[in-house]
Design a protein around this motif. Sequence first.
Motif, short mmCIF file in Angstrom:
data_model
loop_
_atom_site.label_atom_id
_atom_site.label_comp_id
_atom_site.label_asym_id
_atom_site.label_seq_id
_atom_site.Cartn_x
_atom_site.Cartn_y
_atom_site.Cartn_z
N GLU A 137 37.28 29.04 41.46
CA GLU A 137 36.27 28.83 42.50
C GLU A 137 36.91 28.20 43.74
O GLU A 137 36.58 28.56 44.87
N ASN A 140 38.88 30.95 45.41
CA ASN A 140 38.00 31.88 46.13
C ASN A 140 37.47 31.26 47.41
O ASN A 140 37.27 31.97 48.40
N SER A 144 37.97 33.04 51.06
CA SER A 144 36.83 33.44 51.90
C SER A 144 37.16 33.23 53.37
O SER A 144 36.52 33.81 54.23
#
Length: 160
Positions: A137, A140, A144
């Motif tokens: 997470e 990611n 992004s």
Amino acid sequence: MTFIFTFLVLFIFWFMLSGEFGGLLVAFAVIFSLIAAYLSHDFFLRGLRKDHIRIVKEILLYLPWLMKETVIANLQVVKIILSPSLPIDPQIVEFKSDLKSDLGLTILANSITITPGTVTLDIKDDNVFVVHALTPEHANGLLSREMERRVLKIEGNGNV
């Protein structure tokens, strides 16, 4: 004029760091801010351009967002640490940045590092960031590129 501005900036900064308003502390704040302003006022505002003012404005807009993201990441890391299974999956993530200036690269690297769960390990010559992420997470979140888009705006090269 630059002397007064420099004095005020230093004086306000003193109180932001100290958080104390006692009589003796105020006296020291005035005295040392005056001395520092006298010694540095020419240096502080030398070559001030409109671009510098824009950069300061963008940084002031960026900081509340970064503080919010830091709090969110802190809560995520606390949840991971308190979980009995300790659900971590550390990984090294690389991504190429569109940032051009040393200022932009430094702001992004430091922003990544102060956000819990991620640490900037290196910035390669071609602006490739090497980052350690505690979980997928966190990785990611880096990929992004939201943080980079905001730093690009500080640099003057992006829109958020």
